[in-house]
Design an enzyme around this catalytic site. Structure first.
Site, PDB file in Angstrom:
ATOM      1  N   GLU A 207       0.814  -1.230   0.000  1.00  0.00           N
ATOM      2  CA  GLU A 207       0.000   0.000   0.000  1.00  0.00           C
ATOM      3  C   GLU A 207       0.840   1.269   0.000  1.00  0.00           C
ATOM      4  O   GLU A 207       1.696   1.474   0.860  1.00  0.00           O
ATOM      5  CB  GLU A 207      -0.947   0.016   1.198  1.00  0.00           C
ATOM      6  CG  GLU A 207      -1.860   1.232   1.215  1.00  0.00           C
ATOM      7  CD  GLU A 207      -3.017   1.126   2.202  1.00  0.00           C
ATOM      8  OE1 GLU A 207      -3.711   2.135   2.401  1.00  0.00           O
ATOM      9  OE2 GLU A 207      -3.224   0.030   2.776  1.00  0.00           O
ATOM     10  N   LYS A 223      -8.613  -1.204   1.039  1.00  0.00           N
ATOM     11  CA  LYS A 223      -9.651  -1.603   1.996  1.00  0.00           C
ATOM     12  C   LYS A 223     -10.527  -2.642   1.338  1.00  0.00           C
ATOM     13  O   LYS A 223     -11.057  -2.422   0.239  1.00  0.00           O
ATOM     14  CB  LYS A 223     -10.518  -0.407   2.397  1.00  0.00           C
ATOM     15  CG  LYS A 223     -10.068   0.327   3.639  1.00  0.00           C
ATOM     16  CD  LYS A 223     -10.236  -0.522   4.858  1.00  0.00           C
ATOM     17  CE  LYS A 223      -9.555   0.136   6.044  1.00  0.00           C
ATOM     18  NZ  LYS A 223      -8.936  -0.867   6.895  1.00  0.00           N
TER      19      LYS A 223
END
Length: 396
Positions: A207, A223
């Site tokens: 990420e 997410k």
């Protein structure tokens, strides 16, 4: 094999080559440390300002990131930058949470590198052995924290909170090769190791917390998680709960970037793209913006740390819930780790990350909690995220 430094402090074996996350691949075998700054709360002051000032003093002025780099500093390639979740909470004006379970680990570290001959190979430290993992909370207590967040959402205190657990295992031998294995996991965009006296951090993060090149800011929040099977991909794409959780964080990241961007330049380039990390599908979006004139590294860190995908929304209220619910500090996890250089910032969010002190390995994992969260499913998701990291550390 333990090592004792000249000041009597127990240390870890010295790295034979630099593998800092996001460091230029062409440089990694020739990087040599030139200067180091570490910050802990007892030091006082603002760690974001301290990091920016230290970098400027060592040939890396990052006080106006909107402008193209005008020079290549003599003798300096760039610097590794680490900011813990606790330091990020402090920058956000929120409680830092429970104490760091890795007491030797600083909350901020900056290591400036130049080019040169790498250190000589170190002697073997004995066979690597990893003991049993000891969890900091039981599945029941983890599930209870999920229920507590749902209660807070029901009261209107928050919309979403990321809840993280911790585990530790004793080890024998040299931990650095084990940490380096994390960088070989599939999808480890920010794979690498950063080490200091009595501590080291290994990262397998996919990420991007924030990337800046040519005056353009980018963040890629992740997410939503499912097993990496065809059915898992279909389920993730069809899940209203996962999409709602994801969009909340995309909105939060848009707001974070808007604080440091030229007016009207924030945009969502990609929304809810399903990508693979190890044996998991994850949903990722891309948000970008043009950096405001005069944006410095310190203001950038204050705007994006800690990352919204590992806090929740609203960010400060979520951090207050985290501080109240998590029994062990986030240590090296859920912070920022990457590379800074003239005209470039590239920081990963330290998910899928482990840290060591002189006798234990530490890991963390969790997930975002919304009103639609099922406590048992959230406990299982955290375990699924942690499993590849633990397996790599164990040599499997």
């Amino acid at each position: 094999m333990r090592q004792i430094g000249p000041d009597g402090v127990e240390t870890l074996p010295e790295l034979t080559s630099v593998d800092a996350p996001a460091a230029p691949a062409r440089c990694r075998r020739t990087l040599v440390e030139r200067a180091r700054w570490e910050w802990r709360p007892a030091d006082g002051g603002d760690p974001a300002d301290g990091a920016q000032e230290f970098l400027a003093a060592h040939g890396l002025p990052l006080h106006d990131l909107a402008r193209p780099a005008t020079h290549d500093p003599a003798g300096v390639c760039g610097a590794a930058l680490y900011v813990s979740a606790a330091a990020g909470a402090l920058l956000a004006g929120a409680p830092p949470g429970a104490p760091n379970p890795v007491p030797t680990l600083p909350e901020v570290a900056v290591v400036v590198y130049g080019h040169g001959d790498p250190p000589s190979p170190r002697p073997a430290a004995g066979p690597w052995r990893l003991g049993e993992w000891v969890e900091s909370w039981t599945p029941a207590r983890h599930a209870g924290a999920v229920e507590a967040v749902r209660d807070a959402i029901g009261r209107g205190d928050v919309y979403q909170v990321n809840v993280v657990g911790h585990a530790a295992a004793r080890y024998a031998g040299d931990p650095l090769p084990a940490l380096a294995r994390l960088g070989t996991l599939p999808g480890a965009r920010y794979g690498g190791v950063l080490a200091g006296a009595g501590w080291a951090v290994g990262c397998a993060s996919p990420e991007t917390l924030v990337e800046l090149t040519g005056g353009r800011l980018v963040t890629r929040p992740i997410k939503g998680t499912r097993p990496a099977t065809p059915a898992g991909a279909r389920e993730l794409l069809a899940s209203a709960k996962e999409r709602a959780e994801h969009v909340m964080i995309v909105d939060l990241e848009r707001n974070d970037l808007a604080r440091i961007a030229r007016t009207g330049s924030v945009r969502v380039d990609e929304l809810f793209a399903v990508r693979r990390w190890c044996d998991l599908w994850q949903a990722e979006s891309t948000v970008s913006a043009t950096a405001a004139d005069g944006l410095g590294l310190a203001d950038l860190l204050r705007a994006v740390c800690p990352g919204g995908s590992v806090t929740g929304a609203p960010k400060r209220a979520a951090l207050e819930q985290i501080a109240a619910l998590e029994p062990v500090g986030r240590g090296a996890s859920m912070g920022a780790l990457g590379w800074v250089a003239p005209g470039r910032v590239d920081l990963g969010l330290t998910i899928r990350t482990a840290a060591v002190d002189t006798d234990r390995v530490h890991v963390w994992a969790g997930g975002g909690i919304t009103w639609g969260s099922d406590p048992r499913a959230e406990v299982a998701e955290a375990a699924a995220k942690s499993a590849p990291v633990r397996a790599a550390l164990g040599g499997r």
